[in-house]
Design a protein around this motif. Structure first.
Motif, short mmCIF file in Angstrom:
data_model
loop_
_atom_site.label_atom_id
_atom_site.label_comp_id
_atom_site.label_asym_id
_atom_site.label_seq_id
_atom_site.Cartn_x
_atom_site.Cartn_y
_atom_site.Cartn_z
N ARG A 179 129.49 49.86 125.35
CA ARG A 179 128.16 50.08 126.02
C ARG A 179 127.34 50.91 126.82
NH1 ARG A 179 126.80 46.91 131.62
NH2 ARG A 179 129.35 48.05 132.18
N PHE A 180 128.08 52.03 126.83
CA PHE A 180 126.99 53.33 127.22
C PHE A 180 127.20 54.31 125.87
CE2 PHE A 180 127.91 51.48 131.23
CZ PHE A 180 127.49 51.22 131.80
N PHE A 181 128.10 54.80 125.55
CA PHE A 181 127.97 55.77 125.09
C PHE A 181 128.09 55.46 123.27
CE2 PHE A 181 130.09 56.94 128.61
CZ PHE A 181 129.02 56.80 129.34
N GLY A 182 127.89 54.22 122.69
CA GLY A 182 127.96 54.03 121.61
C GLY A 182 129.53 53.37 121.08
N ARG A 183 129.46 52.98 119.41
CA ARG A 183 130.79 52.40 118.80
C ARG A 183 131.19 53.08 118.48
NH1 ARG A 183 127.23 48.23 120.50
NH2 ARG A 183 127.94 46.45 121.66
N GLY A 184 130.63 54.38 117.80
CA GLY A 184 131.23 55.38 117.01
C GLY A 184 130.15 56.03 115.80
N MET A 185 130.41 56.83 115.23
CA MET A 185 129.44 57.13 113.83
C MET A 185 130.39 56.43 112.70
SD MET A 185 128.98 61.77 114.71
CE MET A 185 127.82 61.92 115.93
N ASP B 119 128.77 55.15 144.90
CA ASP B 119 128.80 55.81 146.13
C ASP B 119 128.61 57.01 145.85
OD1 ASP B 119 129.42 53.61 147.17
OD2 ASP B 119 131.39 53.92 147.36
N ALA B 120 128.32 58.01 144.61
CA ALA B 120 128.74 59.34 144.45
C ALA B 120 126.53 59.86 144.70
CB ALA B 120 128.52 59.78 142.83
N ASN B 121 126.92 60.65 144.85
CA ASN B 121 125.95 61.45 145.29
C ASN B 121 125.15 62.36 144.04
OD1 ASN B 121 123.14 62.98 146.60
ND2 ASN B 121 124.62 64.51 147.43
N VAL B 122 124.19 60.86 143.43
CA VAL B 122 123.44 61.29 142.34
C VAL B 122 122.58 62.80 142.62
CG1 VAL B 122 123.26 60.58 139.56
CG2 VAL B 122 124.82 59.71 141.47
N VAL B 123 122.50 63.64 141.65
CA VAL B 123 121.27 64.94 141.48
C VAL B 123 121.07 64.34 139.72
CG1 VAL B 123 120.61 67.15 141.75
CG2 VAL B 123 122.21 65.45 142.51
N ARG B 124 119.45 64.52 139.91
CA ARG B 124 118.89 63.69 138.63
C ARG B 124 118.38 64.70 137.79
NH1 ARG B 124 120.49 58.62 137.72
NH2 ARG B 124 121.37 57.26 140.22
N PHE B 125 118.73 65.42 137.15
CA PHE B 125 117.85 66.89 136.29
C PHE B 125 117.06 66.61 134.87
CE2 PHE B 125 120.59 68.25 138.76
CZ PHE B 125 120.71 69.98 139.02
N ALA C 247 123.16 56.08 133.72
CA ALA C 247 123.14 54.64 133.94
C ALA C 247 124.50 54.35 134.08
CB ALA C 247 122.66 54.03 132.42
N TYR C 248 125.53 54.98 133.17
CA TYR C 248 127.40 55.02 133.58
C TYR C 248 127.72 55.48 134.71
CZ TYR C 248 131.77 54.84 132.47
OH TYR C 248 133.85 54.93 132.76
N ILE C 249 127.57 56.38 135.03
CA ILE C 249 127.93 56.84 136.69
C ILE C 249 126.58 55.92 137.83
CG2 ILE C 249 126.87 58.24 138.43
CD1 ILE C 249 128.68 59.75 137.14
N ASP C 250 126.29 55.27 136.72
CA ASP C 250 125.24 54.04 138.16
C ASP C 250 126.12 53.41 138.84
OD1 ASP C 250 123.47 56.28 139.29
OD2 ASP C 250 121.57 55.22 138.20
N GLU C 251 125.96 52.85 137.62
CA GLU C 251 126.91 51.32 137.67
C GLU C 251 128.92 51.91 138.64
OE1 GLU C 251 128.61 48.30 134.69
OE2 GLU C 251 127.18 49.09 134.07
#
Length: 283
Positions: free
Chosen positions: A234-240, A179-185, A171-175
């Motif tokens: 917003r994407f990866f959390g605010r912390g443990m 323009d990146a050529n994203v390959v999803r696995f 989701a971060y890459i998409d935002e």
């Protein structure tokens, strides 16, 4: 819930037992404000301090060869108790993830240290400590092409970036790299195979998972971390955080004070070196 609980547990445990590389501590960040002022009150009236955790979140909490809880969070809980001079009243118990909140609310435990993230829901229901760890997102590249990396190159249409499908990192890459050529696995095995084979130019994902893979024999020394670590709440959390019951202000403030002192005296760095073979924050 903590956003990056998608670790490949078995792979990391095997890697941890086989890796002898020591982390570069030159870029170990401080997560707690050095200017934080908190009250370290006496806990003489506390009968016990039982932390509950899980066994499915390596390297933070997992089972050792004797099936006992171990990991970064477990050692941190012990260090908190020693700092607060209540080691004799300190207990650590492992329960399934879905039973953590019930143990706290049912007074079978006084604190949870299992990778809880700071979410609005948890803020409403519990008292939360200062964040003591955040997981960075990272890019990795093959060694021969690592010097060519820049955030600008990621956005080029002929640059292939591998990500886990449906992940926060995708989701971060998409935002931010539209323009990146994203390959999803669909899984980590084909993801890592893609960077080794040259099917993709870069991988983007969880820096901790990447650091363990890079340090393990299975990576064949192919690749390295590139670019700066990315921390986006917003994407990866605010912390443990450590969670205690709502209203347990004295206990929460004491834990905050202990966490700050453990950063100040180098204990956190010692734990970092113990559990991270490659520093996931290093440039």
């Amino acid at each position: 819930m903590y956003a990056v609980r998608s670790f490949i547990g078995c792979m990391l445990i095997v890697a941890m037992s086989a890796i002898s590389v020591r982390a570069d501590t030159s870029a170990v960040p401080r997560f707690i404000d050095p200017g934080l002022v908190v009250n370290k009150a006496s806990l003489d009236g506390l009968v016990r301090l039982r932390f509950v955790t899980t066994l499915d979140f390596p390297p933070f909490n997992f089972a050792d060869e004797n099936k006992k809880p171990t990991g970064f969070n477990v050692d941190l809980a012990r260090a908190i108790c020693e700092n607060l001079d209540i080691a004799a009243r300190c207990e650590i118990q492992a329960v399934p993830w879905e039973e953590l909140e019930g143990a706290l609310e049912g007074r079978r435990a006084e604190a949870v240290i299992a990778g809880f993230d700071i979410t609005p829901e948890f803020r409403e229901r519990y008292d939360l400590s200062q964040p003591y760890f955040r997981s960075p997102a990272r890019f990795i590249a093959r060694n021969g092409s690592a010097t060519e990396f820049s955030f600008e190159t990621v956005s080029q249409t002929d640059t292939r970036v591998g990500v886990l499908s449906g992940s926060a990192h995708a989701a971060y890459i998409d935002e931010y790299f539209a323009d990146a050529n994203v390959v999803r696995f669909p899984d980590t095995a084909p993801l890592y195979n893609a960077i080794q084979s040259g099917e993709v130019d870069y991988l983007f994902g969880d820096g901790i998972s990447f650091s363990y893979w890079l340090a393990a024999d299975v990576s064949q020394g192919c690749c390295q971390l590139v670019g700066d670590p990315l921390l986006d709440a917003r994407f990866f959390g605010r912390g443990m955080v450590v969670a205690v019951r709502a209203g347990e202000t004295i206990l929460r403030e004491s834990i905050d004070a202990a966490l700050k002192e453990l950063e100040d005296d180098g204990t956190m760095e010692t734990l970092f070196v113990r559990y991270f073979p490659i520093n996931p924050f290093a440039n």
